[in-house]
Design an enzyme around this catalytic site. Sequence first.
Site, short mmCIF file in Angstrom:
data_model
loop_
_atom_site.label_atom_id
_atom_site.label_comp_id
_atom_site.label_asym_id
_atom_site.label_seq_id
_atom_site.Cartn_x
_atom_site.Cartn_y
_atom_site.Cartn_z
N ASP A 34 9.47 -2.15 25.18
CA ASP A 34 10.64 -2.89 25.20
C ASP A 34 10.47 -4.31 25.72
OD1 ASP A 34 12.99 -4.11 26.27
OD2 ASP A 34 13.75 -2.47 27.30
N TYR A 61 24.38 -5.21 22.99
CA TYR A 61 25.12 -5.53 23.99
C TYR A 61 24.57 -6.62 24.86
CZ TYR A 61 21.42 -2.13 25.35
OH TYR A 61 20.06 -1.50 25.68
N ASP A 84 7.55 4.06 23.95
CA ASP A 84 8.66 2.99 23.58
C ASP A 84 8.34 1.62 24.45
OD1 ASP A 84 11.38 2.26 22.46
OD2 ASP A 84 11.67 1.64 24.68
N GLU A 116 11.01 -8.24 25.66
CA GLU A 116 12.33 -9.13 25.63
C GLU A 116 11.67 -10.46 26.14
OE1 GLU A 116 15.52 -7.71 27.89
OE2 GLU A 116 15.06 -5.57 27.51
#
Length: 595
Positions: A367, A437, A365, A369
């Site tokens: 991630d 979120y 995975d 950002e």
Amino acid sequence: MTALLLPLAALVGLATPAEAATSATATYTKVSDWGTGFEGKWTVKNTGTTSLSSWTVAWDFPSGTAVTSGWDADITGSGNRWTAKNKAWNGTLAPGASISFGFNGSGGGSPAGCTLNGASCDGGPGNPGDNPPSAPGTPTAGGITDTSVTLSWTAATDDKGIKNYDVLRDGAKVATVTGTTYTNTGLTAGTDYSYTVQARDTADQTGPVSGARAVRTTGGGSVPGGKVKLGYFTEWGVYDRNYHVKNVVTSGSAGKVTHINYSFGNVTGGKCAMGDSFAATDKAYTADQAVDGVADTWDQPLRGNFNQLRKLKAKYPNIKVLWSFGGWTWSGGFGQAVQNPAAFAQSCYDLVEDPRWADVFDGIDLDWEYPNACGLSCDTSGPAAFKNMMQAMRAKFGTNNLVTAAVTADASAGGKIDKVDYAGAAQYMNWFNVMTYDFFGAFSAQGPTAPHSPLTSYPGIPQAGFNSAEAIAKFKAQGVPAAKLLLGIGFYGRGWTGVTQATPGGTATGAAPGTYEPGIEDYKILKNTCPPTGTVAGTSYAKCGSNWWSYDSPATVTSKMAWANQQGLGGAFFWDFTGDTANGELVTAINSGLG
């Protein structure tokens, strides 16, 4: 126990034939080894139906290996032969009973030619000292299809030689083979299996079974029940938060999730790299902390979170584990890495598939950002960089591994979703974890107060496009299939202090106090210290004194799962396990809500 300095006395006489007991065994274990010496232990067990009145164990050590002291037996040596005879108080063994005695030794040899009361130490008619084989290596799985899997393992060892191997599926023998590979056919698509291997020596003695390898055949739906229920396990949670892999089990969550993202590995120097190697592979667990109740030893090749995840998968073979790289802190390395996507993918593959823990992970995975946008740092790699990265990952990791990513939920006009070709990347990916979120929080210290994870927009929302529904809609509009989108749930709240208005939209003076970080608090704390007083946009909020918090409760999670099902989403994920209650209230709500 009193240690005895051993005289090199004459060999003690063996038991008479009438005393020989083929219904008893003697088993040797090396307890510890400190290089120049070691501690050994013999265990004598009465496997017969009548009492054993005395026992004498004898064995050979190679030249250079010797007993230096012992306890719970009278041990003497003559040349390379060593003999241990029971004490006056521990010679009698009832049927089924056992007794152990120990010793310290010098050198590094292993015992051979063992006899117990003159007969074979294994209790059988074979040659004295014919020990059972060792456990084979934990099998690896490859070539997984809808109906078959190919297993391979490292060979066991035996003092007399290995004859063959029994292959066990879910504890039942399915084949006996002479080599170290086996292809199991006739399986059911989309089904979980657990495989172990057991060696058999030339005397037909079987040794201990190997570690378990969980396998899920392809097809038949991507996951049990057809929905992904994924949780992030944080590497650093084992420290201040005191949350370990075993807590996934004791909370009841292990039977309610399908996938775990282990976070985070680093992205640096154009490569995937370890995060905290001590927590991942070295931290020793005691028996009471371990998933299976077995303590780590000082010399085992893998400890830490990875070993505990391995044990978790053995108990819950439906769970798949992905290694997640990047995150807020370590996303700055992606810009360099994607300049050479193939080399980046190779580095990640080499790390994830390292033979020491390859069986722990079922994929990767990423991630980031954020690609072509700003997070902790800003990236200018362009809209195609993310797609190129995922294409390289799929090419390297193949079809049998999962390839996923955590992605932005910024659906504002010209926002982060608009800056990347997510639809182009989707063809190479299993799913996207849409981080629905952290839309609002005390990083805007003066407010206005707002739910940090709104499901929908609402009058007065501080920023258009900052809600789950619009984010999901924008991904769909780009061309990302709904079944490849997971809805994100935060297991924590965000809060302000200096607030006078109970409803959303009030002003504040700063971040509310939090256990680990100002402005953030776990659900398990907030449910008791600041229970919900209202709901807005599908998310709970509460005002307690001058503090104002927003967070998801079991009720709002349940409603969000119903919405995810209506939208045809692939499931849901959450950040992270540590925020939930000891009995897994929020995980339970996700599981039951998705069905």
